[in-house]
Design a protein around this motif. Structure first.
Motif, PDB file in Angstrom:
ATOM      1  N   ASP A 209       0.840  -1.199   0.000  1.00 40.17           N
ATOM      2  CA  ASP A 209       0.000   0.000   0.000  1.00 40.17           C
ATOM      3  C   ASP A 209       0.878   1.253   0.000  1.00 40.17           C
ATOM      4  O   ASP A 209       0.409   2.343  -0.320  1.00 40.17           O
ATOM      5  CB  ASP A 209      -0.910   0.020   1.245  1.00 40.17           C
ATOM      6  N   ARG A 210       2.127   1.082   0.391  1.00 42.28           N
ATOM      7  CA  ARG A 210       3.091   2.179   0.436  1.00 42.28           C
ATOM      8  C   ARG A 210       3.874   2.223  -0.862  1.00 42.28           C
ATOM      9  O   ARG A 210       4.107   1.197  -1.500  1.00 42.28           O
ATOM     10  CB  ARG A 210       4.070   1.946   1.597  1.00 42.28           C
ATOM     11  N   PRO A 211       4.344   3.383  -1.269  1.00 37.43           N
ATOM     12  CA  PRO A 211       5.279   3.446  -2.404  1.00 37.43           C
ATOM     13  C   PRO A 211       6.529   2.626  -2.074  1.00 37.43           C
ATOM     14  O   PRO A 211       6.861   2.403  -0.902  1.00 37.43           O
ATOM     15  CB  PRO A 211       5.596   4.936  -2.515  1.00 37.43           C
ATOM     16  N   LYS A 212       7.231   2.199  -3.068  1.00 38.43           N
ATOM     17  CA  LYS A 212       8.431   1.375  -2.897  1.00 38.43           C
ATOM     18  C   LYS A 212       9.423   2.066  -1.962  1.00 38.43           C
ATOM     19  O   LYS A 212       9.804   3.210  -2.182  1.00 38.43           O
ATOM     20  CB  LYS A 212       9.073   1.130  -4.267  1.00 38.43           C
ATOM     21  N   PHE A 213       9.831   1.379  -0.887  1.00 45.58           N
ATOM     22  CA  PHE A 213      10.731   2.004   0.076  1.00 45.58           C
ATOM     23  C   PHE A 213      11.933   1.127   0.432  1.00 45.58           C
ATOM     24  O   PHE A 213      12.592   1.318   1.442  1.00 45.58           O
ATOM     25  CB  PHE A 213       9.972   2.416   1.355  1.00 45.58           C
ATOM     26  N   ALA A 214      12.246   0.153  -0.430  1.00 43.75           N
ATOM     27  CA  ALA A 214      13.434  -0.677  -0.236  1.00 43.75           C
ATOM     28  C   ALA A 214      13.872  -1.221  -1.588  1.00 43.75           C
ATOM     29  O   ALA A 214      13.155  -1.096  -2.586  1.00 43.75           O
ATOM     30  CB  ALA A 214      13.153  -1.817   0.741  1.00 43.75           C
ATOM     31  N   ASP A 215      15.052  -1.828  -1.607  1.00 48.52           N
ATOM     32  CA  ASP A 215      15.555  -2.404  -2.858  1.00 48.52           C
ATOM     33  C   ASP A 215      14.877  -3.726  -3.188  1.00 48.52           C
ATOM     34  O   ASP A 215      14.645  -4.037  -4.364  1.00 48.52           O
ATOM     35  CB  ASP A 215      17.068  -2.663  -2.750  1.00 48.52           C
ATOM     36  N   ALA A 216      14.593  -4.515  -2.155  1.00 46.45           N
ATOM     37  CA  ALA A 216      14.160  -5.893  -2.402  1.00 46.45           C
ATOM     38  C   ALA A 216      13.282  -6.398  -1.269  1.00 46.45           C
ATOM     39  O   ALA A 216      13.161  -5.754  -0.210  1.00 46.45           O
ATOM     40  CB  ALA A 216      15.390  -6.791  -2.552  1.00 46.45           C
ATOM     41  N   VAL A 217      12.665  -7.551  -1.501  1.00 46.91           N
ATOM     42  CA  VAL A 217      11.882  -8.212  -0.462  1.00 46.91           C
ATOM     43  C   VAL A 217      12.345  -9.661  -0.322  1.00 46.91           C
ATOM     44  O   VAL A 217      12.771 -10.281  -1.299  1.00 46.91           O
ATOM     45  CB  VAL A 217      10.357  -8.198  -0.746  1.00 46.91           C
TER      46      VAL A 217
END
Length: 470
Positions: A115-123
């Protein structure tokens, strides 16, 4: 019983061999060949050339999520866990504290992360098997690279969907086929591919689950129902199909499988048994699957209960769990449907055959492998293997040596060092945006998953199933 005249027996044998003298046989030196010992060096974890860590959100803070996340504790300059999604509150809290995650980056479920904009490189996706597809597809859509716990997804279609979207978006998806990163299997593959045993003819591979592990995970545990998770050939043994395909290096042409749930069912419940081991079961004291025994040690299988920090409460807490969860139920009275023995035969290109057995009823664990070639063979058990040359009789024993000084965090990496070996390579691939730095790419891993789906189809229909890659 008659005694054998040894002198007469040797004389008769010599005549039977056409007068050949046994002591001058070309093979006489075979039994006297000295063993050579070599070591398979443990690989180094970590990427010293990485300047800024890969930022990661962990989806699922259970066992596997912690294994991969702990890499960031050991190597904080390379991996920084900045978010977590986990519905079990104590796991969420502990993971948050361990990785110093900000409150705004804590989530109950994976859906909220996106639900949030992308905030990390990976999951890192270490959710239950049936919850791999949704978060992986969403992560790829939003531009995340992915470390995806096996199995990829519960159905062939979903696996292919992820493959297609990964290729479309150009994102990196590493599947956690961690055996490919274990020094032991890397060396085995090298031996096969180098021709040290001549032409590869056949492989026999055994995965002994170990009887308590079977009862814990596939009778009482999260994977007891194949329809709600994945069939055991994928849930437990997609590692093995994958490692066979990887070592052989050629496509599988057809597969046939047999197996069933033979023992862990109601008709085998001993007389006097109760629905729970804690209900006064008359045979609990003599049952090898007694939950009261298996979960008695707080440092053993009972870790599945997320024990409280106060050790004085462990005993009471465990007993309560055994009275309320599936882990305290009788192994003969569950709703389990996973086979407890499973045999798979495969034909690969170039007339190479392989047999794989997944067995629940063993007192030991650790994969065993026999590799047969035209000019030599190899036998191994994940800690060492022995290579014998047919021509000379030369025997070489290889063992895995762990350099604790070089790898201070080695004990945090399971599967013979494969867990953290995978993470090391994945971080490097994400940093350089080069999936060629991985051996367990989504493209490579889908093939062995299709082998698993076809094995299950064969087992259920009693047919030999051709493998058709799409």
């Amino acid at each position: 019983m008659k005694k054998i005249d040894r002198r007469k027996a040797i004389k008769n044998l010599t005549i039977g061999l056409g007068g050949a003298t046994l002591l001058s046989s070309p093979l006489s030196g075979f039994a006297h060949t000295k063993n050579n010992s070599k070591t398979i060096p443990s690989r180094e974890f970590g990427n010293p050339n990485i300047e800024n860590p890969v930022t990661v959100i962990t989806l699922g803070a259970g066992g596997r999520g912690n294994v991969y996340g702990n890499y960031g504790i050991q190597f904080p300059k390379e991996l920084n866990i900045v978010g977590v999604a986990e519905p079990i509150s104590i796991r969420n809290e502990r993971y948050t504290k361990k990785h110093n995650i900000s409150e705004e980056n804590r989530f109950d479920t994976w859906e909220h992360v996106f639900d949030r904009p992308k905030f990390a490189d990976a999951v890192i996706i270490s959710t239950p098997d049936n919850l791999h597809y949704g978060p992986c597809m969403k992560a790829l859509e939003m531009g995340y690279d992915v470390l995806l716990e096996k199995p990829i997804a519960p159905t062939e279609k979903e696996c292919l969907d992820i493959l297609n979207l990964a290729n479309k978006t150009g994102r990196i998806v590493a599947v956690c086929h961690v055996l490919r990163y274990a020094p032991y299997f890397i060396k085995l593959r090298e031996m096969i591919q180098s021709g040290s045993i001549g032409k590869l003819i056949s492989i026999q591979h055994l995965e002994p689950i170990e009887h308590i592990h079977m009862s814990h995970s596939y009778v009482r545990g999260n994977w007891h129902n194949s329809k709600k998770t994945t069939p055991i050939i994928l849930a437990k043994s997609c590692h093995d199909l994958d490692i066979l395909r990887w070592m052989i290096g050629k496509p599988c042409k057809s597969i046939a499988a047999y197996g069933s749930l033979k023992w862990f069912k109601k008709e085998n419940a001993p007389e006097g048994s109760t629905n729970r081991c804690s209900d006064g079961c008359a045979v609990e004291a003599t049952c090898p699957y007694s939950a009261l025994k298996i979960y008695n040690d707080p440092n053993g299988w009972s870790s599945v209960f997320d024990l409280p920090d106060d050790t004085s409460k462990h005993k009471e807490y465990i007993l309560q769990q055994l009275k309320t969860t599936n882990y305290g139920r009788c192994v003969y009275k569950m709703e389990n449907d996973q086979p407890d023995h499973y045999v798979t035969s495969m034909e690969f290109e170039d007339e190479i055959t392989a047999n794989f057995s997944m067995e629940a009823f063993t007192s030991y664990h650790g994969r065993r492998t026999r590799i047969m070639g035209s000019h030599g063979d190899i036998t191994g058990d994940m800690t060492e293997f022995t290579h014998t040359e047919f021509l000379t009789g030369k025997v070489t024993k290889w063992d895995v040596t762990i350099d604790e000084n070089k790898n201070s965090g080695y004990q945090g990496s399971g599967h013979g060092g494969g867990d953290w070996g995978l993470v090391t390579d994945w971080i490097n691939a994400v940093k350089k945006q080069d999936s060629n730095l991985l051996t367990s790419t989504i493209d490579a891993s889908v093939e062995s998953h299709i082998m698993g789906f076809m094995a299950e189809k064969s087992r259920e229909t009693n047919q030999i199933i051709p493998i058709q890659l799409k």
